[in-house]
Design a protein around this motif. Structure first.
Motif, mmCIF file in Angstrom:
data_model
loop_
_atom_site.group_PDB
_atom_site.id
_atom_site.type_symbol
_atom_site.label_atom_id
_atom_site.label_comp_id
_atom_site.label_asym_id
_atom_site.label_seq_id
_atom_site.Cartn_x
_atom_site.Cartn_y
_atom_site.Cartn_z
ATOM 1 N N SER A 156 9.373 9.725 -5.139
ATOM 2 C CA SER A 156 9.192 8.398 -5.430
ATOM 3 C C SER A 156 10.205 7.343 -5.600
ATOM 4 O O SER A 156 10.014 6.232 -4.785
ATOM 5 C CB SER A 156 8.296 8.329 -6.899
ATOM 6 O OG SER A 156 7.257 8.952 -6.938
ATOM 7 N N ALA A 157 11.183 7.932 -6.262
ATOM 8 C CA ALA A 157 12.414 6.654 -6.138
ATOM 9 C C ALA A 157 13.027 6.517 -4.843
ATOM 10 O O ALA A 157 13.426 5.362 -4.605
ATOM 11 C CB ALA A 157 13.290 7.610 -7.262
ATOM 12 N N THR A 158 13.380 7.791 -4.340
ATOM 13 C CA THR A 158 13.856 7.335 -2.782
ATOM 14 C C THR A 158 13.029 6.940 -1.841
ATOM 15 O O THR A 158 13.700 6.048 -1.016
ATOM 16 C CB THR A 158 14.456 8.730 -2.466
ATOM 17 O OG1 THR A 158 13.535 9.612 -2.291
ATOM 18 C CG2 THR A 158 15.540 9.423 -3.250
ATOM 19 N N GLY A 159 11.706 7.202 -2.112
ATOM 20 C CA GLY A 159 10.873 6.922 -1.033
ATOM 21 C C GLY A 159 10.894 5.309 -1.099
ATOM 22 O O GLY A 159 10.735 4.388 -0.204
ATOM 23 N N ALA A 160 10.708 4.657 -2.549
ATOM 24 C CA ALA A 160 10.740 3.101 -2.733
ATOM 25 C C ALA A 160 11.986 2.559 -1.942
ATOM 26 O O ALA A 160 11.934 1.353 -1.230
ATOM 27 C CB ALA A 160 10.606 2.782 -4.113
ATOM 28 N N ILE A 219 0.861 -1.092 0.050
ATOM 29 C CA ILE A 219 -0.081 -0.002 -0.166
ATOM 30 C C ILE A 219 0.777 1.108 -0.037
ATOM 31 O O ILE A 219 0.570 2.015 -0.796
ATOM 32 C CB ILE A 219 -1.022 0.008 0.894
ATOM 33 C CG1 ILE A 219 -1.908 -1.327 0.742
ATOM 34 C CG2 ILE A 219 -1.494 1.135 1.556
ATOM 35 C CD1 ILE A 219 -3.034 -1.307 2.273
ATOM 36 N N VAL A 220 1.971 1.137 0.780
ATOM 37 C CA VAL A 220 2.958 2.250 0.989
ATOM 38 C C VAL A 220 3.579 2.531 -0.393
ATOM 39 O O VAL A 220 3.901 3.458 -0.945
ATOM 40 C CB VAL A 220 3.823 2.349 1.960
ATOM 41 C CG1 VAL A 220 5.002 3.264 1.698
ATOM 42 C CG2 VAL A 220 3.027 2.464 3.360
ATOM 43 N N GLY A 263 3.863 6.157 -5.579
ATOM 44 C CA GLY A 263 3.713 6.309 -6.830
ATOM 45 C C GLY A 263 2.796 7.545 -7.274
ATOM 46 O O GLY A 263 2.810 8.272 -8.163
ATOM 47 N N LEU A 264 2.097 8.058 -6.234
ATOM 48 C CA LEU A 264 1.182 9.039 -6.570
ATOM 49 C C LEU A 264 1.638 10.457 -6.787
ATOM 50 O O LEU A 264 1.290 11.232 -7.601
ATOM 51 C CB LEU A 264 0.241 9.462 -5.258
ATOM 52 C CG LEU A 264 -0.855 8.542 -5.012
ATOM 53 C CD1 LEU A 264 -1.398 8.871 -3.550
ATOM 54 C CD2 LEU A 264 -1.637 8.373 -6.286
ATOM 55 N N PRO A 265 2.949 10.833 -6.514
ATOM 56 C CA PRO A 265 3.735 11.833 -6.943
ATOM 57 C C PRO A 265 4.025 11.991 -8.401
ATOM 58 O O PRO A 265 4.140 13.012 -9.028
ATOM 59 C CB PRO A 265 4.965 12.161 -6.321
ATOM 60 C CG PRO A 265 4.570 11.311 -4.820
ATOM 61 C CD PRO A 265 3.585 10.232 -5.274
ATOM 62 N N LEU A 266 3.939 10.850 -9.109
ATOM 63 C CA LEU A 266 4.366 10.710 -10.666
ATOM 64 C C LEU A 266 2.922 11.437 -11.439
ATOM 65 O O LEU A 266 3.274 11.972 -12.420
ATOM 66 C CB LEU A 266 4.327 9.176 -10.955
ATOM 67 C CG LEU A 266 5.598 8.505 -10.493
ATOM 68 C CD1 LEU A 266 5.519 7.200 -10.660
ATOM 69 C CD2 LEU A 266 6.898 9.430 -10.937
ATOM 70 N N LEU A 267 1.841 11.347 -10.774
ATOM 71 C CA LEU A 267 0.695 11.800 -11.490
ATOM 72 C C LEU A 267 0.467 13.467 -11.412
ATOM 73 O O LEU A 267 -0.218 13.907 -12.090
ATOM 74 C CB LEU A 267 -0.668 11.364 -10.811
ATOM 75 C CG LEU A 267 -0.787 9.808 -10.852
ATOM 76 C CD1 LEU A 267 -2.058 9.578 -10.284
ATOM 77 C CD2 LEU A 267 -0.995 9.498 -12.414
#
Length: 100
Positions: free
Chosen positions: A82-86, A62-63, A68-72
């Motif tokens: 998104s990249a560093t968060g993953a 879920i996280v 991925g939401l900032p990609l929108l």
């Protein structure tokens, strides 16, 4: 903008894979190992262990989708989140498993 939607869909697919894996772990009859190359330790209560692992994987999935939401937004400055968060989320997943 189409590329951002494509990459968001990739994040969603990754998150759904983790949730599906969690469902499989929830109903599994044997203890599921976390580390692929390490010998599994002795588990006394397999059901409780698998349910805890399943919850860990659901939260991770879920996280991962929310990351991925900032990609929108379409702004390129948010893609690094998104990249560093993953990466950070995966490190936290490993730390939680190792410590708890």
């Amino acid at each position: 903008m189409e590329q951002n939607i494509f990459f968001f869909i990739i994040f969603c697919i990754g998150g759904v894979i983790y949730v599906c894996l969690a469902i499989y772990i929830w109903f599994s009859k044997k203890a599921i190992g976390f580390w692929g190359n390490k010998k599994m330790f002795e588990v006394t209560d397999i059901r409780k262990y698998n349910h805890a692992m399943s919850k860990l994987y659901v939260v991770h999935g879920i996280v991962f989708i929310f990351l991925g939401l900032p990609l929108l937004t379409g702004a390129h400055k948010w893609i690094i989140l998104s990249a560093t968060g993953a990466v950070v989320e995966t490190i936290v997943l490993m730390a939680v498993y190792s410590l708890v």
